[in-house]
Design a protein around this motif. Structure first.
Motif, PDB file in Angstrom:
ATOM      1  N   ARG A  95       0.898  -1.146  -0.051  1.00 33.39           N
ATOM      2  CA  ARG A  95       0.006   0.152   0.056  1.00 33.39           C
ATOM      3  C   ARG A  95       0.820   1.247  -0.011  1.00 33.39           C
ATOM      4  NH1 ARG A  95      -5.372   1.244   1.179  1.00 33.39           N
ATOM      5  NH2 ARG A  95      -5.651   3.339   2.333  1.00 33.39           N
ATOM      6  N   VAL A  98       0.048   8.234   0.993  1.00 27.40           N
ATOM      7  CA  VAL A  98      -0.531   9.174   0.361  1.00 27.40           C
ATOM      8  C   VAL A  98       0.437  10.328  -0.184  1.00 27.40           C
ATOM      9  CG1 VAL A  98      -2.118  11.382   0.100  1.00 27.40           C
ATOM     10  CG2 VAL A  98      -3.082   9.224   1.201  1.00 27.40           C
ATOM     11  N   LEU A 101       2.190   9.271  -3.352  1.00 26.26           N
ATOM     12  CA  LEU A 101       1.101   9.231  -4.690  1.00 26.26           C
ATOM     13  C   LEU A 101       1.232  10.806  -4.887  1.00 26.26           C
ATOM     14  CD1 LEU A 101      -1.955   7.155  -3.164  1.00 26.26           C
ATOM     15  CD2 LEU A 101      -0.261   6.875  -5.050  1.00 26.26           C
ATOM     16  N   GLU A 155      -7.964  11.276   4.216  1.00 27.98           N
ATOM     17  CA  GLU A 155      -6.789  10.363   3.103  1.00 27.98           C
ATOM     18  C   GLU A 155      -7.532   9.605   2.340  1.00 27.98           C
ATOM     19  OE1 GLU A 155      -4.252   6.527   4.083  1.00 27.98           O
ATOM     20  OE2 GLU A 155      -4.602   7.802   5.874  1.00 27.98           O
ATOM     21  N   GLN A 156      -8.947   9.182   2.349  1.00 28.06           N
ATOM     22  CA  GLN A 156      -9.611   8.515   1.453  1.00 28.06           C
ATOM     23  C   GLN A 156      -9.983   9.369   0.081  1.00 28.06           C
ATOM     24  OE1 GLN A 156     -10.219   5.192   1.560  1.00 28.06           O
ATOM     25  NE2 GLN A 156     -11.159   5.270  -0.484  1.00 28.06           N
ATOM     26  N   SER A 158      -8.180  11.962  -0.938  1.00 30.45           N
ATOM     27  CA  SER A 158      -6.973  12.216  -1.502  1.00 30.45           C
ATOM     28  C   SER A 158      -6.563  10.987  -2.200  1.00 30.45           C
ATOM     29  CB  SER A 158      -5.903  12.629  -0.482  1.00 30.45           C
ATOM     30  OG  SER A 158      -6.108  14.019   0.119  1.00 30.45           O
ATOM     31  N   ARG A 159      -6.722   9.603  -1.702  1.00 32.95           N
ATOM     32  CA  ARG A 159      -6.214   8.481  -2.319  1.00 32.95           C
ATOM     33  C   ARG A 159      -6.888   7.979  -3.411  1.00 32.95           C
ATOM     34  NH1 ARG A 159      -3.080   4.424  -0.703  1.00 32.95           N
ATOM     35  NH2 ARG A 159      -2.529   5.252   1.248  1.00 32.95           N
ATOM     36  N   GLU A 163      -4.643   7.813  -6.761  1.00 31.57           N
ATOM     37  CA  GLU A 163      -4.503   6.605  -7.205  1.00 31.57           C
ATOM     38  C   GLU A 163      -4.846   6.215  -8.911  1.00 31.57           C
ATOM     39  OE1 GLU A 163      -6.476   3.882  -4.666  1.00 31.57           O
ATOM     40  OE2 GLU A 163      -4.677   3.608  -3.271  1.00 31.57           O
TER      41      GLU A 163
END
Length: 299
Positions: A95, A98, A101, A155-156, A158-159, A163
């Motif tokens: 994983r 962030v 990424l 975080e979700q 942004s991810r 991604e």
């Protein structure tokens, strides 16, 4: 004594726009200056008797592949010890954090394009004012993007945004992780060559919440990974983001927990000189802004 610790991240040619690496040639010149003015030691050697020179510890954060391919090879050739930190999440859990990424997306897509896409999807009206912590970024869109993706959005959120774009570059997260991070075999080779390995993080999250919970979530899993996969009983810690916005509380509340688990010291991102092992939390200068001495040839 005025002991020095230097913080490195990327050591590679400046081919990506989303990061600020130290060029390998500049790294070699910097190491030459350091060895003229300091005795370079491993962290555990900070308490040993010293000669005429103060000590210097070379530290590396985030465990990116360039540190093995470039920095480690140079140091090994010169017979110089260094301290490399391990971030276990990408290797053990496959994983990508962030913040890495973000580095990729900012390298391969324009800042204005990213900002316009984010603004169309989320309420970012407060970001321009709040993003002043990135005032060193001359590009306003870069400044806004980094704050929005690192701090403003969850975080979700942004991810999900990042991604999809990262996959358009690397095609799979297996490719991303295998090409971007030091792997287990390489870490073992570094340890066998005399390099010190310490805990950085599991998923590279800043300090928050209760100290014991943070230790169990971000530090202990990484330490267990190092013990089981690398044969290392880690005694040194370097917090992700230097602890983040709650770094002061982290140092106060986490030190006792770290000591009780056998840690002997930790490196901050706060600039300053040290005096051996007189303090558990040791200061570090970033490699691009070292204190002046007799000469600074790489600037």
């Amino acid at each position: 004594m005025n002991d020095l610790a230097i913080m490195y991240h990327y050591v590679q040619p400046p081919k990506w726009r989303g990061i600020v690496p130290l060029d390998p040639k500049d790294f070699e010149r910097q190491i030459e200056w350091v060895t003229r003015n300091y005795e370079v030691v491993a962290p555990d050697e900070l308490g040993k008797p010293r000669g005429q020179k103060p000590f210097c510890v070379l530290t590396f954060d985030d465990g990116t592949k360039d540190q093995y391919d470039v920095a480690f090879q140079i140091l090994q050739k010169k017979g110089i010890p260094a301290y490399f930190t391990v971030m276990s999440g990408p290797i053990a859990n496959r994983r990508v954090p962030v913040f890495h990424l973000i580095h990729v997306v900012l390298s391969f897509f324009s800042d204005q394009e990213i900002w316009e896409e984010l603004s169309a999807k989320y309420d970012l009206q407060a970001v321009p004012e709040q993003s002043k912590i990135y005032a060193y970024e001359p590009n306003l869109f870069r400044r806004y993007n980094k704050y929005a993706l690192n701090f403003h959005l969850s975080e979700q959120q942004s991810r999900e945004f990042l991604e999809e774009k990262a996959l358009s570059v690397f095609h799979s997260f297996e490719n991303f992780i295998d090409s971007y991070y030091i792997n287990e075999r390489e870490y073992i080779k570094m340890r066998q060559a005399g390099m010190t390995l310490g805990v950085h993080a599991t998923d590279h999250r800043a300090f928050e919440g209760k100290a014991e919970d943070f230790f169990q979530r971000e530090i202990q899993p990484c330490r267990e990974f190092m013990r089981e996969k690398l044969g290392v009983d880690a005694k040194w810690y370097t917090p992700a983001f230097g602890g983040g916005e709650q770094a002061g509380r982290m140092m106060e509340e986490l030190e006792g927990i770290l000591r009780s688990h056998g840690f002997v010291g930790a490196f901050t991102t706060k600039p300053g000189l040290n005096n051996g092992l007189n303090s558990f939390w040791l200061h570090r200068y970033d490699c691009i802004c070292l204190p002046p001495r007799s000469e600074v040839p790489w600037k």
